[in-house]
Design a protein around this motif. Structure first.
Motif, mmCIF file in Angstrom:
data_model
loop_
_atom_site.group_PDB
_atom_site.id
_atom_site.type_symbol
_atom_site.label_atom_id
_atom_site.label_comp_id
_atom_site.label_asym_id
_atom_site.label_seq_id
_atom_site.Cartn_x
_atom_site.Cartn_y
_atom_site.Cartn_z
ATOM 1 N N PRO A 223 0.022 0.344 1.039
ATOM 2 C CA PRO A 223 -0.656 1.033 -0.069
ATOM 3 C C PRO A 223 -1.126 2.433 0.312
ATOM 4 N N GLU A 224 -1.029 3.339 -0.654
ATOM 5 C CA GLU A 224 -1.457 4.719 -0.434
ATOM 6 C C GLU A 224 -2.939 4.874 -0.781
ATOM 7 N N LYS A 225 -3.610 5.729 -0.013
ATOM 8 C CA LYS A 225 -5.003 6.057 -0.290
ATOM 9 C C LYS A 225 -5.157 7.570 -0.244
ATOM 10 N N ARG A 226 -6.053 8.074 -1.039
ATOM 11 C CA ARG A 226 -6.333 9.500 -1.013
ATOM 12 C C ARG A 226 -6.990 9.859 0.329
ATOM 13 N N ASP A 227 -6.602 10.994 0.888
ATOM 14 C CA ASP A 227 -7.133 11.479 2.167
ATOM 15 C C ASP A 227 -6.933 10.459 3.290
ATOM 16 N N GLU A 228 -5.822 9.733 3.250
ATOM 17 C CA GLU A 228 -5.560 8.737 4.285
ATOM 18 C C GLU A 228 -5.193 9.404 5.604
ATOM 19 N N ASN A 229 -5.548 8.761 6.696
ATOM 20 C CA ASN A 229 -5.211 9.221 8.045
ATOM 21 C C ASN A 229 -4.083 8.334 8.551
ATOM 22 N N LEU A 230 -2.849 8.798 8.409
ATOM 23 C CA LEU A 230 -1.698 7.964 8.734
ATOM 24 C C LEU A 230 -1.625 7.642 10.221
ATOM 25 N N LEU A 231 -1.992 8.578 11.067
ATOM 26 C CA LEU A 231 -1.967 8.318 12.508
ATOM 27 C C LEU A 231 -2.914 7.174 12.855
ATOM 28 N N SER A 232 -4.108 7.203 12.279
ATOM 29 C CA SER A 232 -5.068 6.124 12.511
ATOM 30 C C SER A 232 -4.541 4.801 11.961
ATOM 31 N N THR A 233 -3.900 4.856 10.795
ATOM 32 C CA THR A 233 -3.348 3.637 10.193
ATOM 33 C C THR A 233 -2.261 3.023 11.071
ATOM 34 N N VAL A 234 -1.388 3.884 11.629
ATOM 35 C CA VAL A 234 -0.295 3.392 12.479
ATOM 36 C C VAL A 234 -0.846 2.762 13.753
ATOM 37 N N THR A 235 -1.832 3.383 14.393
ATOM 38 C CA THR A 235 -2.410 2.816 15.618
ATOM 39 C C THR A 235 -3.130 1.499 15.310
ATOM 40 N N LYS A 236 -3.772 1.432 14.144
ATOM 41 C CA LYS A 236 -4.430 0.184 13.742
ATOM 42 C C LYS A 236 -3.391 -0.903 13.494
ATOM 43 N N LEU A 237 -2.289 -0.525 12.876
ATOM 44 C CA LEU A 237 -1.207 -1.475 12.630
ATOM 45 C C LEU A 237 -0.635 -1.982 13.951
ATOM 46 N N ALA A 238 -0.527 -1.088 14.943
ATOM 47 C CA ALA A 238 -0.038 -1.480 16.270
ATOM 48 C C ALA A 238 -0.959 -2.520 16.902
ATOM 49 N N ASN A 239 -2.274 -2.341 16.730
ATOM 50 C CA ASN A 239 -3.238 -3.315 17.264
ATOM 51 C C ASN A 239 -3.075 -4.675 16.596
ATOM 52 N N VAL A 240 -2.805 -4.657 15.264
ATOM 53 C CA VAL A 240 -2.645 -5.908 14.529
ATOM 54 C C VAL A 240 -1.457 -6.705 15.054
ATOM 55 N N ILE A 241 -0.342 -6.025 15.318
ATOM 56 C CA ILE A 241 0.878 -6.717 15.758
ATOM 57 C C ILE A 241 0.944 -6.847 17.278
ATOM 58 N N ASP A 242 -0.157 -6.445 17.954
ATOM 59 C CA ASP A 242 -0.272 -6.566 19.415
ATOM 60 C C ASP A 242 0.783 -5.729 20.136
ATOM 61 N N CYS A 243 0.867 -4.462 19.751
ATOM 62 C CA CYS A 243 1.751 -3.512 20.421
ATOM 63 C C CYS A 243 0.887 -2.452 21.099
#
Length: 240
Positions: free
Chosen positions: A91-111
């Motif tokens: 999902p898209e959010k206004r003023d989203e920080n994609l770099l932060s989202t990707v690193t958070k996603l990496a933590n979720v999948i244990d990468c």
């Protein structure tokens, strides 16, 4: 009188015969002219056939060259994406920080991933402007090895889970409606269209699996059957 009549008749006959001879001569000349014209048309027709045949041969050769060049260009475009992944339906959010989202996603999948491993991440335009799906995110990593680790971690994360618990927006703490998130290799436009066609063919022919590895598209009908490499649309047409 008889002698005079005979002379007159002979004169008339001779006149008619001469007239017929002239007409026959003209007919013969016309026939000769028409025959010559017909022969010329036949010669021109044969030349045209030969020209068309040569053009068809040249066209076929050009088609082969175009297909070869298109394949090479597509391969170059795919190679340029060897460090990339595409994150779909996030999902898209206004003023989203994609770099932060990707690193958070990496933590979720244990990468194991740091911000330094990410060269660039950005939303890309929709292929279908009428689509309501969120724009995909393309992430460029610093090396192909890190890209492969990220992909492998996402597959490992999803594999043991039921469909409703596979990677989705709730894993990132998003309060919006729970939506699935997909992580795939970043395909060239040609390969993306081919992948869509392969999924459609798989549905029509009852194939169980369609997947991407190293920019190539694979299909398998059952768990025990041989896989098929989908090289182009023609290879899909051969699937029975």
């Amino acid at each position: 009188m008889m002698s005079q009549m005979e002379k007159t008749m002979k004169s008339l006959l001779n006149s008619e015969v001469r007239s017929l001879k002239e007409e026959l001569k003209e007919v013969k000349e016309s026939m000769s002219f028409m025959n010559a014209q017909y022969e010329e048309v036949l010669r021109e027709q044969e030349k045209s056939k030969e020209t068309i045949k040569n053009l068809q041969t040249e066209n076929n050769q050009m088609q082969v060259k175009i297909e070869d060049l298109s394949s090479r260009v597509n391969q170059l475009e795919q190679n340029a994406r060897m460090n990339n992944v595409e994150i779909q339906c996030l999902p898209e959010k206004r003023d989203e920080n994609l770099l932060s989202t990707v690193t958070k996603l990496a933590n979720v999948i244990d990468c194991q991933l740091t911000e330094e491993n990410v060269v660039k991440c950005t939303r890309i335009a929709r292929m279908n402007k009428d689509s309501v799906r969120p724009r995909s995110i393309v992430v460029q990593f610093s090396t192909p090895r890190i890209r492969d680790q990220f992909l492998a971690a996402s597959i490992k994360f999803n594999k043991p889970k039921p469909p409703q618990d596979k990677l989705n927006s709730s894993h990132l703490g998003m309060t919006c409606t729970k939506t699935p998130i997909f992580i795939t290799e970043h395909l060239s436009a040609t390969n993306k269209a081919l992948h869509a066609a392969a999924r459609l063919k798989a549905k029509q022919k009852g194939f169980k699996y369609v997947w991407i590895r190293g920019g190539r598209i694979y299909m398998r009908k059952t768990d025990n059957s041989e896989y098929i490499i989908v090289k182009d649309i023609n290879s899909l047409d051969k699937i029975k």
